[in-house]
Write an enzyme that holds these catalytic residues in place. Structure first.
Site, mmCIF file in Angstrom:
data_model
loop_
_atom_site.group_PDB
_atom_site.id
_atom_site.type_symbol
_atom_site.label_atom_id
_atom_site.label_comp_id
_atom_site.label_asym_id
_atom_site.label_seq_id
_atom_site.Cartn_x
_atom_site.Cartn_y
_atom_site.Cartn_z
ATOM 1 N N HIS A 144 -8.284 9.650 3.091
ATOM 2 C CA HIS A 144 -8.846 8.705 2.108
ATOM 3 C C HIS A 144 -8.380 7.131 2.579
ATOM 4 C CE1 HIS A 144 -5.750 7.544 -1.005
ATOM 5 N NE2 HIS A 144 -5.354 8.779 -0.720
ATOM 6 N N GLU A 154 -11.051 8.367 -3.521
ATOM 7 C CA GLU A 154 -10.298 9.474 -3.401
ATOM 8 C C GLU A 154 -9.350 9.390 -4.842
ATOM 9 O OE1 GLU A 154 -6.531 12.051 -3.320
ATOM 10 O OE2 GLU A 154 -6.761 9.712 -3.552
ATOM 11 N N GLU A 155 -8.870 8.172 -4.911
ATOM 12 C CA GLU A 155 -7.894 8.016 -6.009
ATOM 13 C C GLU A 155 -8.606 8.334 -7.388
ATOM 14 O OE1 GLU A 155 -4.818 7.891 -5.718
ATOM 15 O OE2 GLU A 155 -4.244 6.961 -3.654
ATOM 16 N N ASP A 174 0.061 5.348 0.873
ATOM 17 C CA ASP A 174 -0.861 6.246 0.310
ATOM 18 C C ASP A 174 -2.175 5.184 0.206
ATOM 19 O OD1 ASP A 174 -2.487 7.714 -1.185
ATOM 20 O OD2 ASP A 174 -1.509 7.542 -3.089
ATOM 21 N N ASP A 200 -3.132 12.827 4.007
ATOM 22 C CA ASP A 200 -2.919 11.796 3.190
ATOM 23 C C ASP A 200 -1.482 11.772 2.893
ATOM 24 O OD1 ASP A 200 -2.983 10.625 0.788
ATOM 25 O OD2 ASP A 200 -4.039 11.895 -0.303
ATOM 26 N N HIS A 212 1.886 4.511 -5.713
ATOM 27 C CA HIS A 212 1.212 4.013 -6.427
ATOM 28 C C HIS A 212 1.512 2.583 -7.191
ATOM 29 C CE1 HIS A 212 -1.671 7.800 -7.322
ATOM 30 N NE2 HIS A 212 -1.859 7.301 -5.865
HETATM 31 N N1 PHE Z 1 -3.936 12.355 -3.227
HETATM 32 C C1 PHE Z 1 -2.798 12.181 -3.655
HETATM 33 C C2 PHE Z 1 -2.779 10.740 -4.217
HETATM 34 O O1 PHE Z 1 -3.422 9.897 -3.529
HETATM 35 C C3 PHE Z 1 -1.449 12.323 -3.126
HETATM 36 C C4 PHE Z 1 -1.570 13.750 -2.545
HETATM 37 C C5 PHE Z 1 -1.521 13.968 -0.924
HETATM 38 C C6 PHE Z 1 -1.585 15.092 -3.119
HETATM 39 C C7 PHE Z 1 -1.557 15.018 -0.348
HETATM 40 C C8 PHE Z 1 -1.487 16.076 -2.635
HETATM 41 C C9 PHE Z 1 -1.493 16.042 -1.224
HETATM 42 O O2 PHE Z 1 -2.060 10.155 -5.153
HETATM 43 ZN ZN ZN Z 2 -2.785 7.975 -4.282
HETATM 44 ZN ZN ZN Z 3 -3.362 9.659 -1.429
#
Ligand code: PHE
Ligand code: ZN
Ligand code: ZN
Length: 538
Positions: free
Chosen positions: A283, A329-330, A295, A358, A463
């Site tokens: 993402h 995605e978030e 992230d 990710d 985050h």
């Molecule tokens: N996608 C989640 C986020 O962006 C983090 C995550 C990454 C969870 C990989 C599971 C596996 O906050």
């Molecule tokens: Zn995230």
């Molecule tokens: Zn993420």
């Protein structure tokens, strides 16, 4: 995974190189596949340079690259521009989604018997997809477990209809504890019984005392304000409540639900069979609260550099390799859902596998490989699945073998958190994933394997505004990107039809296609971020 492999892996993980020779024989059948070249083209310098560009973009866009922001569009154009001369086919896909925008600061205050104004970010936070309203009303508790149960996730407060017997919620503010059922269920249970707002407080065990940042599903129809608060605030209100003192709160959430749009971006090799597509996805959007460099700038940049090197080196795979940079995605895996939900059954069947990338550069990392065949983690309490698409183990094994040959220890990661891979699971597509972990706490045992600091989060900027280039571990970032390059080339040149048992996959697929109309986002939405400490659905 077979027992001997586990022993070998543990041997590598736990101490030393002594065992490696003994393990080599068993793996020698794979050795020729590990002389690949693509991973040798991946350099830390190139990766960091791309990551700095994403950081620069966020700096000129209120420190964020969230899907609805100009920072996102600029990130996408940076990726597109960097791939300009690669010879890959590039396209984007626009989609609409729902966005909840607060137009005024929210209010949480006690108005009776004492006046007290609570602080956003310290005491409370508005939930994602909250309803709208400004209400002042008396509070009511339902069936909280206070003191909290020993095990987290056990309070059934507001989950069952029996809970509500003899309780009148009409015109009241319901105060409900986090626990077994999803926040969505708790909220709709109290809303349908006439509550005018709901306050959700954390459950109270270790790690579950801060503000619950409640994520309701994107297709939620909740009309009343929903606010997440700390355990302490919930408990303080409860103490008043049981003492018999009437307590009145004011809750105001002012905003609007709007429809906005964003994009997924794709790049794929011109060469290769189009009926055996190898997909790799990351993402590209960040949360509103920060620049999202680990992230998930890390995953987005990894894909960019692998795709670029495929182009620069004129690599022509046997199977098409398709890269996806997902939007939104978030806010609920929206871009990846949009993509797969709108593919024809044939196009879906032509996707042989998916690798999810990710968060691969956490500062205080573990070198995580998702346990996508569930062989190590099926017993893990937070695991989301009891079965996964056939063939997932083969993808996991390629990653494990790669790190094994690099003499790099790994950690098997349970499937307990939400990311785009979940949408591929829904369609029965085999998948793998790399992940250096985020908001858990590093253990002493992990420090022996990976270095870093015990007792600290894997990523203490998860985050947050501090998720910048300085927040990355560039070495694990490079190693993980090399693993992505290796996997691309490995599956790019294999007869994937013999690796993945299409009969099982196809069955799972037709089930998913049939179910498509009645199970949109919601089925996995409710589980999205299920057990995460600071963003959760239950
Ligand atoms: N996608 C989640 C986020 O962006 C983090 C995550 C990454 C969870 C990989 C599971 C596996 O906050
Ligand atoms: Zn995230
Ligand atoms: Zn993420």
């Amino acid at each position: 995974m077979r027992f001997k492999q586990i022993v070998c892996r543990l041997a590598v993980m736990v101490v030393s190189l002594i065992f490696i020779a003994a393990c080599d024989n068993q793996k020698s059948g794979n050795a020729e596949t590990l002389t690949a070249v693509l991973e040798d083209k991946i350099t830390t310098e190139a990766l960091v340079a791309h990551a700095k560009e994403l950081e620069r973009i966020s700096l000129s866009n209120s420190l964020s690259r969230s899907a609805d922001s100009p920072g996102y569009i600029q990130s996408m154009e940076y990726i597109r521009g960097s791939l300009g001369s690669s010879g890959l086919k590039i396209w984007d896909q626009r989609f609409e989604y729902r966005l909840f925008l607060e137009t005024k600061d929210p209010v949480l205050a006690m108005t009776y018997p004492v006046q007290e104004i609570y602080t956003w970010g310290t005491d409370y936070q508005t939930s994602t997809y909250s309803g709208i309203g400004d209400v002042t009303a008396e509070i009511v508790f339902v069936t909280p477990s206070l003191p909290p149960g020993v095990e987290p996730g056990t309070s059934t407060d507001g989950c069952e209809s029996a809970d509500f017997q003899g309780i009148d919620l009409t015109g009241k503010i319901a105060v409900i504890q986090r626990g077994t059922c999803s926040f969505s269920e708790k909220v709709s249970n109290v809303e349908s019984r006439g509550a005018v707002a709901v306050l959700l407080f954390n459950e109270g065990q270790e790690g579950r005392t801060g503000i619950v940042s409640v994520v309701l599903s994107v297709d939620s129809t909740v009309k009343i304000p929903v606010i997440g608060v700390t355990y302490d605030l919930g408990k303080a209100l409860y103490d008043r409540y049981v003492s018999g003192a009437a307590t009145t709160l004011r809750i105001a959430v002012i905003g609007m639900n709007t429809t906005t749009s964003t994009y997924n971006l794709f790049a794929e090799t011109v060469a290769g069979r189009s009926d055996q597509v190898i997909m790799i996805g990351a993402h590209l959007d960040s949360v509103i609260e920060g620049p999202g460099i680990n992230d998930n700038g890390s995953g987005a940049v990894a894909l960019l550099e692998v795709a670029r090197q495929i182009g620069l080196n004129g690599y022509t795979p046997q199977n098409k390799i398709r890269f996806a940079w997902w939007g939104a995605e978030e806010v609920g895996l929206i871009g990846s859902s949009h993509y797969l939900d709108n593919l024809s059954p044939t196009d879906l069947r032509n996707i042989s596998m998916y690798l999810n990338v990710d968060c691969i550069a956490s500062h205080n990392f573990t070198r995580g490989v998702q346990d996508t065949d569930l062989s190590d983690t099926i017993e893990y309490p937070g695991t989301l699945y009891t079965e996964t698409p056939n063939g997932s183990g083969a993808i996991e094994q390629v990653l494990l073998d790669y790190f094994y040959f690099q003499k790099l220890p790994i950690k098997s990661i349970p499937l307990d958190g939400g990311s785009d891979y979940m949408v591929f699971v829904k369609y029965g597509i085999p998948f793998g994933g790399l992940f250096t972990e985020l908001d858990g706490t590093k253990t002493e045992a992990e420090v022996l394997l990976f270095g870093g600091t015990a007792g600290e989060p894997y990523d203490n900027c998860y985050h947050k505004a501090c998720d910048t280039v300085d927040n990355m571990n560039t070495q694990v970032f490079t190693e993980n990107t090399q693993a992505v390059a290796h996997l691309a080339q490995y599956f790019g040149d294999r007869k994937v039809s013999t690796l993945f048992d299409k009969t099982t996959t196809a069955r799972a697929l037709s089930r998913a296609v049939n179910a498509k109309k009645d199970t949109p986002v919601k089925a996995y939405q409710d589980r999205y971020h299920k057990d995460r400490r600071d963003r959760a659905t239950r």
